[in-house]
Design a protein around this motif. Structure first.
Motif, short mmCIF file in Angstrom:
data_model
loop_
_atom_site.label_atom_id
_atom_site.label_comp_id
_atom_site.label_asym_id
_atom_site.label_seq_id
_atom_site.Cartn_x
_atom_site.Cartn_y
_atom_site.Cartn_z
N ILE A 1 -9.86 11.82 3.25
CA ILE A 1 -8.49 11.63 2.76
C ILE A 1 -7.71 12.93 2.90
N LYS B 1 -8.51 -4.02 5.47
CA LYS B 1 -8.31 -4.49 4.10
C LYS B 1 -6.83 -4.78 3.83
N ALA C 1 -7.53 2.52 5.29
CA ALA C 1 -7.57 1.23 4.60
C ALA C 1 -7.91 0.11 5.56
N LEU D 1 -7.90 3.23 -2.79
CA LEU D 1 -8.75 2.65 -1.75
C LEU D 1 -9.93 1.90 -2.37
N LEU E 1 -13.09 -0.14 -0.83
CA LEU E 1 -13.48 0.90 0.13
C LEU E 1 -13.94 2.15 -0.61
N PHE F 1 0.84 -1.20 0.00
CA PHE F 1 0.00 0.00 0.00
C PHE F 1 0.87 1.25 0.00
#
Length: 75
Positions: free
Chosen positions: A56, A72, A69, A44, A49, A6
């Motif tokens: 954000i 996930k 996140a 995302l 999501l 990520f």
């Protein structure tokens, strides 16, 4: 997706020379702007999501984005 993956993707999205680190301040990243927020929304979304752009843009650090996140991400 792992946390490391990520952060790698986040670094690529924000056009950084390398992966981002945990706790890194987003305010120091020039490309953390409205377009960057939209790109993060897309990232995302790939995790399934739907996060509001304001959530954000209110993030201060990469840890805040990792928290969005949430579950996930794997380790």
């Amino acid at each position: 997706m792992t946390e490391a993956a990520f952060l790698d993707e986040l670094g690529a999205i924000l056009d950084q020379p390398g992966p981002l680190a945990r706790g890194q301040k987003l305010g120091e990243i020039e490309t953390f702007d409205s377009l960057g927020v939209l790109n993060i929304m897309a990232l995302l979304d790939t995790l399934g999501l739907e996060i509001e752009p304001v959530r954000i843009s209110e993030a201060n650090t990469t840890d805040d984005l990792l928290a969005l996140a949430g579950q996930k991400l794997q380790g």
